[in-house]
Enzyme design. Structure first.
Site, PDB file in Angstrom:
ATOM      1  N   ASP A   1     -18.463   6.739   4.137  1.00 14.00           N
ATOM      2  CA  ASP A   1     -18.595   5.828   5.298  1.00 14.00           C
ATOM      3  C   ASP A   1     -19.776   6.264   6.174  1.00 14.00           C
ATOM      4  OD1 ASP A   1     -15.384   4.772   5.262  1.00 14.00           O
ATOM      5  OD2 ASP A   1     -15.827   6.759   4.524  1.00 14.00           O
TER       6      ASP A   1
ATOM      7  N   ARG B   1       0.838  -1.206   0.000  1.00 14.60           N
ATOM      8  CA  ARG B   1       0.000   0.000   0.000  1.00 14.60           C
ATOM      9  C   ARG B   1       0.867   1.247   0.000  1.00 14.60           C
ATOM     10  NH1 ARG B   1      -4.337   0.465   4.485  1.00 14.60           N
ATOM     11  NH2 ARG B   1      -4.877   2.316   3.334  1.00 14.60           N
TER      12      ARG B   1
ATOM     13  N   ARG C   1     -22.855   5.123   4.614  1.00 12.13           N
ATOM     14  CA  ARG C   1     -23.045   3.680   4.846  1.00 12.13           C
ATOM     15  C   ARG C   1     -23.581   3.422   6.265  1.00 12.13           C
ATOM     16  NH1 ARG C   1     -17.293   2.372   1.888  1.00 12.13           N
ATOM     17  NH2 ARG C   1     -18.156   1.948  -0.152  1.00 12.13           N
TER      18      ARG C   1
ATOM     19  N   HIS D   1     -10.322   7.846   6.406  1.00  8.73           N
ATOM     20  CA  HIS D   1     -11.191   7.067   5.518  1.00  8.73           C
ATOM     21  C   HIS D   1     -10.435   5.762   5.287  1.00  8.73           C
ATOM     22  CE1 HIS D   1     -13.612   5.737   2.186  1.00  8.73           C
ATOM     23  NE2 HIS D   1     -12.608   5.820   1.346  1.00  8.73           N
TER      24      HIS D   1
END
Ligand code: NAD
Length: 325
Positions: free
Chosen positions: A160, A100, A163, A187
């Site tokens: 988010d 990442r 959601r 996030h």
């Protein structure tokens, strides 16, 4: 040189110009959402993949007679001139075996290429970043552009939070728009669900449960927080990417800016001093209006939420420490 009209036949107000850098899944779904909402009079798509972008523009244009009068075209960075908002969704995908951090370094390099070209043509536009990791790349965008932090915004945890509200609305069989509850922080994996101030039309969740004779036990709360945290992984596993809800989130932020709605949204912004966190981008509820971030709201947090938020900030600080911006 031909001047772009700032008003048109169908809209007595000044028309708004939105430039989207990156016409991949998120960028084009966002462009389509803008078109459906009729939020912009002019939408410009910029991407290194010019042929695919040409195809996307053709496809979008054919929806204009069925939706809203809008000028949509493929452009270059000089088209950032006169933009109200430049939305950045450009990025590269993770290569097999790549960490990442390596991916992040490659995206930072892309941003070092993109951002100077934007600010060469506009210092007035608000920059809205969606590319992941959005908090780090929003921070990089602010540093590279040297624009005031109030005008460099990350989409942060708007998605988010949506959601989270959907899960709660679904649980209580209520319109999710009447649920006020935030996800804050990164996030990503260290984000924090703020249960302590979650409410239904101003009524704390516990009070609502008592009134309605229902409950939401601790195990269920943890499960909801986990579902929000893992939503992207679950969707990507099934369909390869997420783009509808983030596009709606971007449109919501853009609407609040263009219409000066002063909506409270959990966007990513520079945090200077809240909860002892300093010089980092992460999401906190903020008032979003015509100047970008008008204020950040210091939401009251429980002790464990405040601790989790500081841990989230540490995760981001640690990542930033490994980068050259
Ligand atoms: P995608 O691969 O479909 O699109 C990325 C686009 O960027 C491609 O069209 C590519 O050609 C373009 N691009 C690459 N380098 C460029 C450059 N130098 N200049 C201009 N364009 C360039 O990816 P996607 O699914 O659209 O996702 C885009 C980003 O949005 C990813 O980083 C993804 O993780 C992120 N995302 C964020 C959220 C959020 O909530 N913030 C949600 C979903 C996805």
């Amino acid at each position: 040189m031909k001047q772009t009209p700032k008003t048109n036949l169908f809209n007595e107000h000044r028309t708004h110009k939105i430039v989207i850098i990156g016409s991949g899944k998120v960028g084009t779904t966002f462009a389509y959402t803008l078109l459906l909402y009729g939020l912009a009079g002019e939408i410009v798509l910029i991407d290194v993949d010019k042929e695919r972008t040409e195809g996307e523009v053709m496809d979008l244009k054919h929806a204009i007679p069925l939706t809203n009068p809008t000028r949509i075209y493929q452009g270059d960075y000089s088209d950032c001139q006169g933009a109200d908002i430049v939305v950045i969704t450009a990025g590269t995908a993770q290569r097999p075996g790549e960490t990442r951090l390596d991916l992040l370094k490659r995206n930072i390099d892309i941003f070092k290429h993109i951002i100077p070209q934007i600010v060469q043509y506009t210092c007035e536009a608000i920059l809205l970043v969606a590319t992941n990791p959005v908090d780090i790349l929003s921070y990089a965008t602010q540093k590279i552009s040297a624009l005031p932090a109030s005008r460099v915004i990350g989409s942060g945890t708007v998605l988010d939070t949506s959601r989270f509200r959907w899960l709660l609305g679904n649980h209580f069989s209520l319109d999710a728009r009447n649920i006020h509850a935030f996800i804050i922080g990164e996030h990503g994996d260290s984000e924090v669900a703020v249960w302590s101030s979650a409410n239904i039309a101003g009524m704390p969740i516990d009070a609502y449960c008592r009134l309605m004779g229902c409950e939401i036990p601790a195990s269920q709360r943890e499960e909801f927080s986990k579902q929000v945290r893992n939503a992207a992984y679950e969707i990507i596993q099934r369909k390869g990417a997420t783009f509808y809800a983030v596009a709606a989130g971007l449109a919501r932020i853009v609407e609040s800016i263009l219409r000066n709605q002063n909506s409270v949204l959990s966007v990513s912004n520079m945090v200077l001093g809240y909860y002892g966190i300093h010089d980092i981008y992460l999401s906190l509820p903020a008032v979003v209006g015509e100047h970008g971030i008008e204020h950040i709201l210091e939401l009251p947090l429980s002790r464990s939420e405040a601790k989790a938020l500081c841990t989230s900030a540490d995760v981001l600080k640690n990542l930033l420490g490994q980068l050259e911006i």
